[in-house]
Each structure stands twice: as structure tokens, then as C-alpha cells.
Design a protein around this motif. Structure first.
Motif, short mmCIF file in Angstrom:
data_model
loop_
_atom_site.label_atom_id
_atom_site.label_comp_id
_atom_site.label_asym_id
_atom_site.label_seq_id
_atom_site.Cartn_x
_atom_site.Cartn_y
_atom_site.Cartn_z
N THR A 1 79.70 55.32 48.94
CA THR A 1 79.04 54.54 48.34
C THR A 1 79.56 53.12 48.61
O THR A 1 80.50 52.66 48.81
CB THR A 1 79.13 54.68 46.77
OG1 THR A 1 78.78 56.00 46.63
CG2 THR A 1 78.35 53.64 45.87
N SER A 2 78.48 52.32 48.86
CA SER A 2 78.77 50.77 49.07
C SER A 2 77.69 50.08 48.04
O SER A 2 76.53 50.58 48.11
CB SER A 2 78.53 50.36 50.42
OG SER A 2 79.66 50.99 51.16
N GLU A 3 77.98 48.77 47.73
CA GLU A 3 77.01 47.71 47.13
C GLU A 3 76.97 46.57 47.97
O GLU A 3 77.41 46.14 48.82
CB GLU A 3 77.47 47.64 45.71
CG GLU A 3 78.87 46.66 45.91
CD GLU A 3 79.02 45.98 44.41
OE1 GLU A 3 78.15 45.93 43.60
OE2 GLU A 3 80.12 45.06 44.43
N SER A 4 75.62 45.91 47.38
CA SER A 4 75.47 44.56 47.87
C SER A 4 74.79 43.79 46.66
O SER A 4 74.65 44.35 45.77
CB SER A 4 74.39 44.70 49.16
OG SER A 4 73.94 43.15 49.27
N VAL A 5 74.88 42.49 46.87
CA VAL A 5 74.48 41.57 45.90
C VAL A 5 73.41 40.45 46.50
O VAL A 5 73.88 40.31 47.67
CB VAL A 5 75.63 40.69 45.18
CG1 VAL A 5 76.36 41.84 44.33
CG2 VAL A 5 76.59 40.01 45.86
N SER A 6 72.56 40.08 45.74
CA SER A 6 71.78 39.30 46.36
C SER A 6 72.11 37.73 46.59
O SER A 6 73.08 37.41 45.87
CB SER A 6 70.46 39.29 45.57
OG SER A 6 70.53 38.46 44.53
N GLU A 7 71.33 36.94 47.23
CA GLU A 7 71.42 35.30 47.18
C GLU A 7 71.74 34.76 46.00
O GLU A 7 72.24 33.72 45.75
CB GLU A 7 70.47 34.90 48.07
CG GLU A 7 69.03 35.01 47.42
CD GLU A 7 68.18 34.24 48.32
OE1 GLU A 7 68.29 33.46 49.16
OE2 GLU A 7 66.76 34.78 48.55
N PHE B 1 90.47 42.09 59.54
CA PHE B 1 90.24 43.42 60.06
C PHE B 1 88.67 43.35 60.64
O PHE B 1 88.09 42.47 59.98
CB PHE B 1 90.19 44.24 59.06
CG PHE B 1 91.72 44.82 58.68
CD1 PHE B 1 92.06 45.87 59.41
CD2 PHE B 1 92.40 44.18 57.64
CE1 PHE B 1 93.47 46.19 59.07
CE2 PHE B 1 93.45 44.81 57.22
CZ PHE B 1 94.20 45.69 58.13
N GLY B 2 88.50 43.89 61.74
CA GLY B 2 87.10 44.05 62.20
C GLY B 2 86.88 45.63 62.35
O GLY B 2 87.87 46.46 62.48
N TYR B 3 85.76 46.01 62.22
CA TYR B 3 85.29 47.36 62.32
C TYR B 3 83.86 47.45 62.88
O TYR B 3 83.04 46.67 62.72
CB TYR B 3 85.52 47.84 61.05
CG TYR B 3 85.02 49.36 60.92
CD1 TYR B 3 85.81 50.26 61.32
CD2 TYR B 3 83.83 49.72 60.42
CE1 TYR B 3 85.24 51.59 61.20
CE2 TYR B 3 83.18 51.09 60.18
CZ TYR B 3 84.09 52.07 60.66
OH TYR B 3 83.83 53.50 60.57
N ALA B 4 83.77 48.67 63.65
CA ALA B 4 82.25 49.01 64.14
C ALA B 4 82.41 50.57 64.00
O ALA B 4 83.42 51.12 64.27
CB ALA B 4 82.31 48.27 65.44
N CYS B 5 81.13 51.00 64.04
CA CYS B 5 80.98 52.53 64.28
C CYS B 5 79.33 52.72 64.79
O CYS B 5 78.62 51.90 64.71
CB CYS B 5 81.33 53.06 62.70
SG CYS B 5 80.16 52.84 61.52
N TYR C 1 82.40 45.22 55.13
CA TYR C 1 81.95 46.72 55.53
C TYR C 1 81.80 47.73 54.28
O TYR C 1 81.80 49.09 54.53
CB TYR C 1 83.06 47.28 56.52
CG TYR C 1 83.33 46.31 57.57
CD1 TYR C 1 82.51 46.26 58.83
CD2 TYR C 1 84.62 45.59 57.56
CE1 TYR C 1 82.60 45.26 59.71
CE2 TYR C 1 84.73 44.67 58.84
CZ TYR C 1 83.93 44.54 59.54
OH TYR C 1 84.03 43.79 60.65
N GLY C 2 81.71 47.15 52.95
CA GLY C 2 81.32 47.84 51.87
C GLY C 2 82.44 48.82 51.43
O GLY C 2 82.27 49.96 50.86
N GLY C 3 83.82 48.66 51.92
CA GLY C 3 84.85 49.58 51.76
C GLY C 3 85.01 50.46 52.87
O GLY C 3 85.92 51.39 52.57
N ALA C 4 84.33 50.54 53.88
CA ALA C 4 84.41 51.67 54.84
C ALA C 4 85.57 51.22 55.67
O ALA C 4 86.11 52.17 56.55
CB ALA C 4 83.05 51.81 55.43
#
Length: 406
Positions: A18-24, A143-147, A271-274
Motif C-alpha cells: 500500500t502507498s498513499e498520496s496527498v493533493s496539492e 536514496f534513489g530507486y527504480a523498478c 517511493y511510497g515506502g517501497a
């Protein structure tokens, strides 16, 4: 006692994430937007007045509550920027977001500006002088991440949480859904099968509404079709569970409903915790602050590693000390998916890109007014723009990395 058994580490293939976002319009994002607008103001004014943009320094924090905005921090830049200009910048940002409510209104809110000149002690550590290179603006880890979960090489849960809120915001700004307010949050729980995202198990949306009589069902009737359009085909199934305005009512929103602060949504921003996060926020900081620029650089490198086909997943950590130019360490984890050794890549990335603060700013063209647009819907997974915005999303280093590392 029996001897301890060594537990083999096996990557899970079937799970929920699970990941979350919040608006402007979320209170914290209003603050991020104002802080980044101030950074952009200094870079824009430097360009217009002939000041060397390499000399700009901004560390801006914003607090918002009911019809009140407090802007504090330090800066170095054009003398033409005064309290009035900063106040106007804040009001315009609030107006663009869409706040014209009695509890938080772009015209009526009291704006207090408490910015002051940069500390001389910090400046002497960061500025280049004589044989000393420009140093990092602080110590820290980034940290940087990609998948390969999405075409943008981002984790699917955070990427599509952002896209849901962008769809809601677009409907609001266009006038198609005038009853929606600026404040909203999303959260999706994604089912992974065989290590790949396959569908959405749960969708959570809390959306401010400007008509006090609206019920959760009324809001869902607006929100659900937009969410479905934002998600990949087939991801919403008959078993997907929806939670739309689960408290029943969301009329009082934004800073009138909850105090906001710059830098409180760092997992939403990344990254939403990923993937890991070093702890430093981005918004309100000029790129001499490696919390921001080195996080962008590590994402850039990780994305190019994956784009080059050198791994399916890549995490990169950089570390810095205040006043020291070179990173103290480079760490890479390919999560068992690598086509080359991690040790070799750790050597290579420092060869193909100058990872000093100055080198990062030059390579990614960061001395520009490009930051306000990063303040909502994520700093990563967005298209690189012609004026240098989101330059860290380019994959122009992929061929070089592939040729050097293989």
C-alpha cells in the motif's frame, strides 16, 4: 540450546503493498508549494537581475493554519526580493491551488515573512574558495530507486496513487467538477502475484467537497469513474473494495482543518515506502542542499541502471558531510536482479557522473526556477521537461552505463 539455523532470504512474490498520496491542497503540500515558489522566485529574480545563479541560497520553511501563513528560513540572493514580493508569491500559490474559502483564502490570509540572511558559518562550508571545491550543504544520506513496475520505472502503488489525485485535481481546475475542494488524499493497496502488480485490492479516497450537503455516496459517484480511468485496465475488479470519504463528511479542509508544515510528506514525495528514505525533505531547499540534489541524482542513476537493462530493480544510497564535496560512500543494491555486480556498478556510477554538489547541479541543470511543480504528485516518475524541470527523470545515461559496466 539447539544451534541457530541460517534463514535463506527469498524475495516474496505474492503479497499486498500500500502507498498513499496527498493533493496539492493538502495542508502540508500547500506549505511545500509556497516554499518551492520562494526558491523559484530567487532563481527567477537572479536571472532577471544578472546575479550568478550559483550564488543563490534558499532554505525556506512554511507553516499554515486557519487564514495564517508563516514563512521562515534563510536565503542569499537578489536584494530586490523583499517581504512584499514573498507575500505576493505565497498568495498567488494559494490562489493557483484553489483556496477561496472563509477559513483559508488567498486574499484574506495573514502572511508573516521571517526569512533572514544565510548563516556565515554554513556559507563558509558550502562555498568554493581558493583550492576548496563547493561542499555539501549538510551531512546526510540520500536514496534513489527504480523498478520495472510502471513505464516510468516507479513502484506502482505510489505512482497510481498520484495519478488518481491528479485526475481529481484536473476535474476541479477545469470546472468539470466544481463541487470538489482542493484538499484530498488517496491510498491504494495493490495485489502482487509472481512479484508483479496485478490488481487493486483496496482504494481509499478522502475528497473535500464544497457543498456541505454532499454524502459519501455523492462524492463516490464523482470520484470512482476518475479513479478507474487513472488506473491500468483490469486493475479494478469486482473484488476491489472502495473507501470514499469513510468518515462520512469532508467539508472543512486544507489549513483550516489541519495545520500544515513544509517537509512532512517525504514518503509521498518519493517511493511510497517501497524504497528507503534518508530522512531529508526536498521542498524549500536550493540544490546546494544534498537532501534534494543528491536524492535527485540517486534517482537519476537508479533509473538509468534499470533503463540500461542492468537490473529489474535498483536502490542507490549516497552519503555526504557538510563542507565536503565528494560523497563519503556509494552503495547499490540490485535486489538479486542484476546483470552485473553491484561492486562494479558502485565504481562505475562515480565515474560516469560527477557526484559533487556542483557536479550534480551542472549535470541536471538544477540552478533554475523548476521547483514549484515538484511540490505535489511526487518528485519522481514525471516526464523530463525542456526547461530543465524533472531532468533527473531522463534516461540519457543508460547507454553509457551499459557500455562501461558490461
Amino acid at each position: 540450546m539447539p544451534p541457530e539455523r541460517e534463514i535463506e532470504s527469498v524475495q516474496r512474490e505474492n503479497y499486498l503493498f500500500t502507498s498513499e498520496s496527498v493533493s496539492e491542497g493538502h495542508p502540508d503540500k500547500v506549505c511545500d508549494r509556497i516554499s518551492d515558489e520562494v526558491v523559484d522566485l530567487f532563481y527567477r529574480e537572479a536571472s532577471e537581475t544578472g546575479l550568478d545563479p550559483w550564488q543563490v541560497r534558499v532554505a525556506c520553511e512554511t507553516l499554515t493554519t486557519t487564514n495564517r501563513v508563516v514563512i521562515a528560513g534563510e536565503y542569499r540572493g537578489p536584494d530586490s526580493i523583499d517581504e512584499k514580493r514573498i507575500t505576493e508569491t505565497a498568495r498567488q500559490a494559494i490562489k493557483d491551488i484553489g483556496y477561496e474559502q472563509s477559513g483559508f483564502h488567498w486574499r484574506e490570509a495573514e502572511v508573516e515573512v521571517l526569512l533572514h540572511g544565510q548563516s556565515a558559518d554554513i556559507a563558509q562550508g558550502v562555498d568554493a574558495a581558493g583550492n576548496k571545491d563547493e561542499g555539501a550543504g549538510d551531512q546526510g544520506i540520500m536514496f534513489g530507486y527504480a523498478c520495472r513496475e510502471t513505464p516510468e520505472l516507479m513502484p506502482a502503488p505510489i505512482y497510481y496513487s498520484h495519478r488518481i489525485l491528479e485526475a481529481l485535481a484536473n476535474a476541479r481546475h477545469s470546472g468539470d467538477e466544481p463541487r470538489l475542494g482542493p484538499d484530498s488524499k488517496s491510498q491504494i493497496t495493490v495485489q502482487y502475484s509472481g512479484g508483479k502488480p496485478v490488481h487493486v485490492r483496496e482504494v481509499v479516497v478522502s475528497q473535500q467537497h464544497l457543498d456541505e450537503s454532499m454524502t459519501s455516496d455523492d462524492v463516490r459517484a464523482i470520484v470512482e469513474p476518475l479513479c478507474r480511468d487513472a488506473l491500468p485496465d483490469g486493475w479494478v475488479t469486482s473484488e476491489t473494495i472502495w473507501h470514499v470519504n469513510p468518515t462520512g463528511k469532508f467539508y472543512i479542509g486544507g489549513p483550516d482543518g489541519d495545520c500544515g508544515l513544509t517537509g512532512r510528506k517525504i514518503i509521498v514525495d518519493t517511493y511510497g515506502g517501497a524504497a528507503p528514505h534518508g530522512g531529508g525533505a526536498f521542498s524549500g531547499k536550493d540544490p546546494t542542499k544534498v537532501d534534494r540534489s543528491a536524492a535527485y541524482a540517486s534517482r537519476y542513476l537508479a533509473k538509468n541502471v534499470v533503463a540500461a537493462g542492468l537490473a529489474e530493480q535498483c536502490t542507490i544510497q549516497l552519503s555526504y558531510a557538510i563542507g565536503v564535496a565528494r560523497p563519503l560512500s556509494i552503495y547499490i543494491d540490485l535486489h538479486g536482479t542484476g546483470e552485473v555486480s553491484e561492486e562494479k556498478l558502485e565504481r562505475v556510477v562515480g565515474e560516469v557522473m560527477d557526484l559533487t554538489p556542483r557536479g550534480i547541479r551542472e549535470h541536471l541543470s538544477l540552478n533554475r526556477p523548476i521547483y514549484a511543480r515538484t511540490a505535489a504528485y511526487g518528485h519522481f516518475g514525471r516526464p523530463a521537461e525542456e526547461d530543465g524541470g524533472f531532468s533527473w527523470e531522463r534516461t540519457d545515461l543508460a547507454d553509457t552505463l551499459k557500455s562501461v559496466a558490461t
